[in-house]
Design an enzyme around this catalytic site. Structure first.
Site, mmCIF file in Angstrom:
data_model
loop_
_atom_site.group_PDB
_atom_site.id
_atom_site.type_symbol
_atom_site.label_atom_id
_atom_site.label_comp_id
_atom_site.label_asym_id
_atom_site.label_seq_id
_atom_site.Cartn_x
_atom_site.Cartn_y
_atom_site.Cartn_z
ATOM 1 N N ASP A 35 2.099 3.199 8.679
ATOM 2 C CA ASP A 35 1.078 3.937 9.561
ATOM 3 C C ASP A 35 0.661 2.920 10.622
ATOM 4 O OD1 ASP A 35 -1.384 4.468 7.048
ATOM 5 O OD2 ASP A 35 -1.104 2.807 8.233
ATOM 6 N N LYS A 57 1.504 7.604 14.784
ATOM 7 C CA LYS A 57 1.207 8.617 15.777
ATOM 8 C C LYS A 57 2.844 9.118 16.371
ATOM 9 C CE LYS A 57 -3.105 8.587 16.681
ATOM 10 N NZ LYS A 57 -4.356 8.110 17.110
ATOM 11 N N MET A 170 -14.093 4.336 10.139
ATOM 12 C CA MET A 170 -13.828 5.291 11.330
ATOM 13 C C MET A 170 -14.838 5.778 11.869
ATOM 14 S SD MET A 170 -11.085 7.194 8.700
ATOM 15 C CE MET A 170 -11.987 7.334 7.385
HETATM 16 C C1 LIG Z 1 -8.125 5.445 7.721
HETATM 17 S S1 LIG Z 1 -9.212 4.393 7.460
HETATM 18 C C2 LIG Z 1 -8.307 3.356 6.270
HETATM 19 C C3 LIG Z 1 -8.954 2.238 5.658
HETATM 20 C C4 LIG Z 1 -8.046 1.325 4.794
HETATM 21 N N1 LIG Z 1 -7.490 2.256 3.881
HETATM 22 C C5 LIG Z 1 -8.879 0.174 4.362
HETATM 23 O O1 LIG Z 1 -8.785 -0.045 2.801
HETATM 24 O O2 LIG Z 1 -9.223 -0.693 5.034
HETATM 25 C C6 LIG Z 1 -9.366 3.629 8.861
HETATM 26 C C7 LIG Z 1 -10.146 2.745 9.495
HETATM 27 O O3 LIG Z 1 -10.353 1.579 8.346
HETATM 28 C C8 LIG Z 1 -10.911 0.569 9.372
HETATM 29 N N2 LIG Z 1 -10.319 -0.438 9.482
HETATM 30 C C9 LIG Z 1 -8.941 -0.743 8.867
HETATM 31 N N3 LIG Z 1 -8.433 -1.716 9.226
HETATM 32 C C10 LIG Z 1 -9.390 -2.597 10.045
HETATM 33 C C11 LIG Z 1 -9.259 -3.781 10.644
HETATM 34 N N4 LIG Z 1 -8.381 -4.706 10.597
HETATM 35 N N5 LIG Z 1 -10.423 -3.916 11.471
HETATM 36 C C12 LIG Z 1 -11.586 -3.186 11.479
HETATM 37 N N6 LIG Z 1 -11.579 -1.965 10.786
HETATM 38 C C13 LIG Z 1 -10.584 -1.611 10.299
HETATM 39 C C14 LIG Z 1 -11.565 1.160 10.698
HETATM 40 O O4 LIG Z 1 -12.880 1.784 10.652
HETATM 41 C C15 LIG Z 1 -10.549 2.484 10.720
HETATM 42 O O5 LIG Z 1 -10.883 3.404 11.709
#
Ligand SMILES: C[S@@+](CC[C@H](N)C(=O)[O-])C[C@H]1O[C@@H](n2cnc3c(N)ncnc32)[C@H](O)[C@@H]1O
Length: 260
Positions: A35, A57, A170
């Site tokens: 993804d 996407k 998110m």
């Molecule tokens: C669908 S969630 C997935 C989270 C992921 N599984 C994790 O454990 O980090 C996606 C959200 O995780 C956060 N996110 C993931 N990677 C990020 C990064 N490198 N920097 C900031 N936020 C991040 C953001 O809030 C984003 O909208």
């Protein structure tokens, strides 16, 4: 036939944060289903001939529906392939990895989970913020900021009373609601708060303030998703504990486990 699906956590973005086991899976994959939060360096580790399937996407910018992703995993496994489902952070932290594992389990398709470093912990560390600290926070709480219409709202009164670090994933489109709801339910408006965009990546940036000022700061600073919103005293440590991460090459000589 050795068909199996590995749900692999890619970590928050710095490719060096993949686990040894996760990298080994990528290097032996017949199909790699990924993804949009997965970095290009990890995709480049897939072997020649591995089919790369982007489910981030579509061309029309709409996300691929979860049922379609589940269907892709199932069909690829039914072709007898070693399938790696590579997901940002940890597969079971707001990544719908649980739903993908369920779909496989219900059909009796063998699968395995290779946990990853979640952005909620590792991403904050790269911004100089320890998610707990003996003097500042004895718990942490990871919360979805994806507040869906028609779904039960978050219990703001309970969240506002928690004496630990709050981490919203998110949540960027709802940052006003998040900060104002916590204040309205009794949290001190001066509570330190920050947003960290693209944590652990070259493009990492952050805005720092308090519950009152953070929504305005992120607009001024031009921060947008993907970002973490973090609320609590530990935010104050960010300047002292920030560091320059070492860039490492993914080690081609790492021993590989034979996937089974
Ligand atoms: C669908 S969630 C997935 C989270 C992921 N599984 C994790 O454990 O980090 C996606 C959200 O995780 C956060 N996110 C993931 N990677 C990020 C990064 N490198 N920097 C900031 N936020 C991040 C953001 O809030 C984003 O909208």
């Amino acid at each position: 036939m050795n068909a199996k699906v590995w749900l692999v956590g890619a970590g928050p973005g710095d490719p060096g944060l993949i686990t040894v086991k996760g990298l080994s899976c990528i290097r032996q994959a017949d199909a790699l289903v990924y993804d949009r939060l997965v970095c290009a360096e990890l995709l480049a580790e897939a072997p020649v001939g591995c089919e790369l399937i982007n489910v981030g996407k579509r061309a029309d910018h709409h996300p691929v529906p979860q049922e379609e992703i589940n269907g892709i995993l199932i069909r690829q496994a039914q072709l007898g392939r070693k399938v790696v489902r590579l997901k940002g952070g940890d597969p079971y932290v707001f990544g719908r990895g649980g739903e993908e594992a369920e779909a496989l389990a219900l059909l009796g398709i063998p699968f395995e989970v290779v946990p990853g470093i979640t952005s909620a912990i590792g991403g904050l560390a790269y911004a100089g913020i320890p998610v707990t600290h003996r003097s500042h926070a004895s718990s942490f709480h990871v919360i979805t900021g994806h507040l869906q219409a028609g779904k039960a709202p978050l219990d703001w009164a309970t969240l506002a009373r928690l004496d630990g670090t709050l981490v919203f994933l998110m949540g960027m489109s709802q940052i006003d609601t998040i900060c104002h709801s916590l204040i309205r339910h009794g949290m001190d408006p001066q509570t330190p708060a920050a947003a960290v965009m693209q944590a652990s990546q070259h493009a990492q940036r952050m805005s720092v303030g308090c519950l009152t000022s953070l929504p305005r700061r992120v607009v001024e600073d031009g921060l947008r998703a993907p970002a973490l919103i973090v609320i609590g005293e530990v935010v104050q440590l960010h300047d002292l504990l920030k560091f320059v991460p070492t860039a490492i090459q993914l080690d081609a000589t790492l021993p590989q486990a034979e996937l089974a």
